[in-house]
Design an enzyme around this catalytic site. Structure first.
Site, PDB file in Angstrom:
ATOM      1  CG  ASN A 172      -1.930   1.046   1.291  1.00 48.61           C
ATOM      2  OD1 ASN A 172      -1.616   2.225   1.346  1.00 48.61           O
ATOM      3  ND2 ASN A 172      -3.188   0.657   1.252  1.00 48.61           N
ATOM      4  CG  HIS A 232      -6.005  -0.479  -1.817  1.00 51.92           C
ATOM      5  ND1 HIS A 232      -7.275  -0.954  -1.581  1.00 51.92           N
ATOM      6  CD2 HIS A 232      -5.946   0.741  -1.235  1.00 51.92           C
ATOM      7  CE1 HIS A 232      -7.951  -0.064  -0.878  1.00 51.92           C
ATOM      8  NE2 HIS A 232      -7.180   0.984  -0.668  1.00 51.92           N
ATOM      9  CD  GLU A 234      -5.111  -6.391  -2.232  1.00 53.40           C
ATOM     10  OE1 GLU A 234      -4.767  -5.187  -2.060  1.00 53.40           O
ATOM     11  OE2 GLU A 234      -5.859  -7.002  -1.451  1.00 53.40           O
ATOM     12  CB  SER A 241     -10.262 -10.128   3.187  1.00 56.16           C
ATOM     13  OG  SER A 241     -11.385 -10.152   2.315  1.00 56.16           O
ATOM     14  CB  CYS A 252     -11.098  -3.377  -0.398  1.00 57.03           C
ATOM     15  SG  CYS A 252     -10.340  -2.549  -1.819  1.00 57.03           S
ATOM     16  CB  CYS A 281      -8.040  -5.292  -4.253  1.00 57.08           C
ATOM     17  SG  CYS A 281      -7.110  -3.769  -3.888  1.00 57.08           S
ATOM     18  CG  ASP A 333      -5.945   2.094   2.589  1.00 56.28           C
ATOM     19  OD1 ASP A 333      -5.395   2.857   1.766  1.00 56.28           O
ATOM     20  OD2 ASP A 333      -5.884   0.852   2.505  1.00 56.28           O
TER      21      ASP A 333
END
Lengths: 151, 151
Positions: free
Chosen positions: B45, B56, B58, B81, B83, B86, B146
């Site tokens: 991130n 982010h 990912e 996990s 969001c 992503c 975020d």
């Protein structure tokens, strides 16, 4: 929440798309506005220009708007129906409304967004439509790469 | 499709998360691998470091993997996990599998991805869990920013 002019906002996104086209990139543009019409950020797809597959038009506009505490008073305008990636962005950050130039050459996640409470306006703009139609015809391999599909 | 070791892949994402933490950022890390275990890109991130809300973990790993024609032979590993943003990335680009460090401090779109055919492995890793638990406790305003939520 309807204190905005979709046509004026779309003109900014279309300008971005044309800049992307002139740079030899994927001609999709977007911008993030407040519901009162203040421009927060604008951008266009950067796959070709930066070799960056993460910068779709919507994510570029979102990035260029910088850090914000929330997005509930914002509107994303984009020349093309947002793909799942960009639809996920809109849902996660609670962007309240999406103005879409056209959803004929590609239909992403805007119905899903509407189901989850995002306002959706499809302008069905002839200029956006011809821009994408021409691009998909001339550069199919680039277009399919941009959405992760095989031609 | 199970020719990979989730623990080894997660170690790379966790390293990225720790780098992010050391930089004063949101401590979430990710990496993109082929199903054969080749590392394509890794990242964390970048909200604080670059003032960039679009990066982010990912999306940073995806960006760092560069341009690819397709993603059907790839696995995304992330410490948390994913969001909706992503998760949308994973669905749009057809990333075949997601390895998740933990889904207790935050649960994003991984069930939705599973419904649409993405393989999901939740490791429930204690180190990922304590990293996020501590971060959310110490920097709630940054965490909520975020994910676009208000504390």
């Amino acid at each position: 929440m309807t204190n905005f002019d979709p046509g004026e906002m779309l003109a900014v996104a279309r300008e971005e798309a044309l800049t992307g086209k002139a740079e030899g990139g994927v001609p999709i543009g977007a911008a993030l506005f407040t519901v009162d019409g203040e421009l927060l950020g604008r951008g266009h797809n950067r796959r070709v220009q930066d070799g960056d597959p993460s910068m779709h038009a919507e994510t570029a506009a979102f990035r260029n708007a910088g850090r914000r505490r929330h997005y509930r008073d914002t509107i994303m305008v984009t020349t093309l129906s947002p793909c799942w990636y960009c639809s996920g962005l809109v849902r996660q950050f609670g962007i309240s409304h999406v103005v879409i130039g056209e959803a004929r050459t590609f239909s992403g996640g805007h119905d899903w967004l509407a189901e989850h409470g995002t306002g959706i306006t499809i302008v069905d703009d002839p200029a956006c439509l011809s821009l994408m139609t021409e691009f998909v015809r001339e550069h199919p391999e680039l277009w399919f790469e941009d959405i992760g599909e095989e031609a």
